[in-house]
Scaffold this active site. Structure first.
Site, PDB file in Angstrom:
ATOM      1  N   ASN A   1      -3.007   2.811  -4.835  1.00 34.92           N
ATOM      2  CA  ASN A   1      -2.832   4.261  -4.978  1.00 34.92           C
ATOM      3  C   ASN A   1      -1.549   4.580  -5.745  1.00 34.92           C
ATOM      4  O   ASN A   1      -1.532   5.489  -6.570  1.00 34.92           O
ATOM      5  CB  ASN A   1      -2.826   4.943  -3.602  1.00 34.92           C
ATOM      6  CG  ASN A   1      -4.235   5.209  -3.108  1.00 34.92           C
ATOM      7  OD1 ASN A   1      -4.942   6.067  -3.638  1.00 34.92           O
ATOM      8  ND2 ASN A   1      -4.669   4.446  -2.115  1.00 34.92           N
TER       9      ASN A   1
ATOM     10  N   ARG B   1      12.651   3.885  15.769  1.00 32.67           N
ATOM     11  CA  ARG B   1      11.924   4.551  14.686  1.00 32.67           C
ATOM     12  C   ARG B   1      12.788   5.597  13.983  1.00 32.67           C
ATOM     13  O   ARG B   1      12.755   5.742  12.766  1.00 32.67           O
ATOM     14  CB  ARG B   1      10.690   5.218  15.305  1.00 32.67           C
ATOM     15  CG  ARG B   1       9.559   5.465  14.383  1.00 32.67           C
ATOM     16  CD  ARG B   1       8.259   5.512  15.134  1.00 32.67           C
ATOM     17  NE  ARG B   1       8.230   6.608  16.079  1.00 32.67           N
ATOM     18  CZ  ARG B   1       7.411   7.663  15.996  1.00 32.67           C
ATOM     19  NH1 ARG B   1       6.539   7.740  15.018  1.00 32.67           N
ATOM     20  NH2 ARG B   1       7.434   8.621  16.888  1.00 32.67           N
TER      21      ARG B   1
ATOM     22  N   ARG C   1       3.279   2.956   8.783  1.00 31.02           N
ATOM     23  CA  ARG C   1       4.157   3.325   9.905  1.00 31.02           C
ATOM     24  C   ARG C   1       3.956   4.820  10.157  1.00 31.02           C
ATOM     25  O   ARG C   1       3.806   5.586   9.198  1.00 31.02           O
ATOM     26  CB  ARG C   1       5.643   3.111   9.558  1.00 31.02           C
ATOM     27  CG  ARG C   1       5.998   1.799   8.957  1.00 31.02           C
ATOM     28  CD  ARG C   1       6.001   0.629   9.877  1.00 31.02           C
ATOM     29  NE  ARG C   1       6.792   0.812  11.073  1.00 31.02           N
ATOM     30  CZ  ARG C   1       6.708   0.011  12.131  1.00 31.02           C
ATOM     31  NH1 ARG C   1       5.860  -1.004  12.131  1.00 31.02           N
ATOM     32  NH2 ARG C   1       7.457   0.216  13.195  1.00 31.02           N
TER      33      ARG C   1
ATOM     34  N   HIS D   1      -5.989   8.949   3.544  1.00 37.21           N
ATOM     35  CA  HIS D   1      -6.680   8.185   4.590  1.00 37.21           C
ATOM     36  C   HIS D   1      -8.102   7.869   4.117  1.00 37.21           C
ATOM     37  O   HIS D   1      -8.779   8.746   3.581  1.00 37.21           O
ATOM     38  CB  HIS D   1      -6.697   8.990   5.892  1.00 37.21           C
ATOM     39  CG  HIS D   1      -7.346   8.240   7.000  1.00 37.21           C
ATOM     40  ND1 HIS D   1      -6.726   7.170   7.629  1.00 37.21           N
ATOM     41  CD2 HIS D   1      -8.566   8.356   7.567  1.00 37.21           C
ATOM     42  CE1 HIS D   1      -7.545   6.682   8.536  1.00 37.21           C
ATOM     43  NE2 HIS D   1      -8.672   7.383   8.519  1.00 37.21           N
TER      44      HIS D   1
ATOM     45  N   ASP E   1       2.936  15.339  13.275  1.00 35.03           N
ATOM     46  CA  ASP E   1       3.353  14.391  14.320  1.00 35.03           C
ATOM     47  C   ASP E   1       2.253  13.439  14.767  1.00 35.03           C
ATOM     48  O   ASP E   1       2.530  12.419  15.380  1.00 35.03           O
ATOM     49  CB  ASP E   1       3.786  15.156  15.588  1.00 35.03           C
ATOM     50  CG  ASP E   1       5.043  15.932  15.352  1.00 35.03           C
ATOM     51  OD1 ASP E   1       5.523  15.925  14.206  1.00 35.03           O
ATOM     52  OD2 ASP E   1       5.529  16.561  16.308  1.00 35.03           O
TER      53      ASP E   1
HETATM   54  C1  GAR Z   1      -5.778   2.897   1.259  1.00 38.39           C
HETATM   55  O1  GAR Z   1      -7.164   2.703   1.436  1.00 38.39           O
HETATM   56  C2  GAR Z   1      -5.281   4.039   2.128  1.00 38.39           C
HETATM   57  O2  GAR Z   1      -6.215   5.073   2.234  1.00 38.39           O
HETATM   58  C3  GAR Z   1      -5.094   3.339   3.446  1.00 38.39           C
HETATM   59  O3  GAR Z   1      -4.511   2.116   3.109  1.00 38.39           O
HETATM   60  C4  GAR Z   1      -4.986   1.703   1.816  1.00 38.39           C
HETATM   61  C5  GAR Z   1      -3.797   1.367   0.952  1.00 38.39           C
HETATM   62  O4  GAR Z   1      -4.229   0.823  -0.253  1.00 38.39           O
HETATM   63  N1  GAR Z   1      -4.275   4.103   4.336  1.00 38.39           N
HETATM   64  C6  GAR Z   1      -4.494   4.206   5.632  1.00 38.39           C
HETATM   65  O5  GAR Z   1      -5.399   3.612   6.208  1.00 38.39           O
HETATM   66  C7  GAR Z   1      -3.547   5.130   6.396  1.00 38.39           C
HETATM   67  N2  GAR Z   1      -4.096   5.484   7.676  1.00 38.39           N
HETATM   68  P1  GAR Z   1      -3.221   0.682  -1.470  1.00 38.39           P
HETATM   69  O6  GAR Z   1      -1.980  -0.020  -0.923  1.00 38.39           O
HETATM   70  O7  GAR Z   1      -3.971  -0.210  -2.424  1.00 38.39           O
HETATM   71  O8  GAR Z   1      -2.927   2.041  -2.014  1.00 38.39           O
END
Ligand code: GAR
Length: 221
Positions: free
Chosen positions: A17, A68, A94, A112, A145
């Site tokens: 991403n 945290r 995190r 997500h 949150d």
């Molecule tokens: C992505 O699919 C993102 O939506 C997910 O982690 C992946 C990261 O991919 N995020 C979550 O699950 C957050 N709850 P990337 O490092 O190749 O961008």
């Protein structure tokens, strides 16, 4: 020249991403400037991607902080010192503390890999696949949150095909992530996002009410 939105990207993993955001900026399609990439994982490929494009990066190992809040405070200081206006979580694994979110009110967004509020948390694609939904997708939302629970900015709907495996579904969802994340950031950069309670409105949209999807496809009904 128009002002570019200064953003900071938080990433823990592969960073595809992040790459999509970089590519859209380099193509002149996204009016943002990545001031810094922060990772809690020194082995994250996201760091290599930042390096390749000459983007400053910082590794902040969460294990080295007593709690945290201390970890988040360190990240917030870096982001502020880089002049970041919007914090972009791109596969950042995190949960941010209320302290961090107060520092950047309504200025932290997350992506997500599911149609929230369904299947929050880890492995959104797997959860949807195992549940047997006919559509899944991805969501960009403001962080709050909770876990994957803030106001929704944009979603993409991806059909689950009978031939799909968890991996083929995840791949198709990821391709859409790479489109909706730059779009969400561009809406923000253009100052078009308004939040009313949980509802996010984008000024100046061309909407259509005819975009109904069916899966499996209707046969004459
Ligand atoms: C992505 O699919 C993102 O939506 C997910 O982690 C992946 C990261 O991919 N995020 C979550 O699950 C957050 N709850 P990337 O490092 O190749 O961008």
């Amino acid at each position: 020249m128009e002002k570019k939105l200064p953003i900071g990207v938080l990433a823990s993993g592969s960073g595809s991403n992040l790459q999509s955001i970089i590519d859209h900026i380099e193509q002149g399609r996204l009016d943002a400037d990545i001031r810094v990439v922060i990772s809690n994982n020194p082995d994250a490929y996201a760091i290599t991607r930042a390096q390749k494009h000459g983007i400053p990066f910082v590794i902040v190992r969460h294990q080295e902080f007593p709690d945290r809040e201390a970890f988040d405070r360190q990240m917030a200081e870096i982001l502020i010192s880089c002049g970041v206006e919007l914090v972009v979580m791109a596969g950042f694994m995190r949960v941010l503390s209320p302290l961090f979110l107060k520092t950047f009110p309504q200025r932290v967004i997350n992506i997500h890999p599911a149609l929230l509020p369904s299947f929050p948390g880890l492995h959104g694609q797997r959860q949807a696949f195992e549940y047997g939904v006919k559509f899944s997708g991805c969501t960009v939302h403001f962080a709050d949150d909770g876990v994957d629970s803030g106001p929704i900015i944009i979603q993409a709907v991806v059909p689950v095909l009978e031939t799909d495996t968890e991996d083929t579904l995840a791949e198709r969802i990821l391709r859409e992530e790479h489109r909706i994340y730059p779009q969400a950031i561009q809406f923000y950069a253009e100052g078009r996002i308004e939040i009313h309670n949980r509802q996010v409105r984008i000024r100046g949209l061309k909407e259509s009410a005819s975009q109904v999807l069916h899966n499996p496809p209707l046969e004459g009904f």
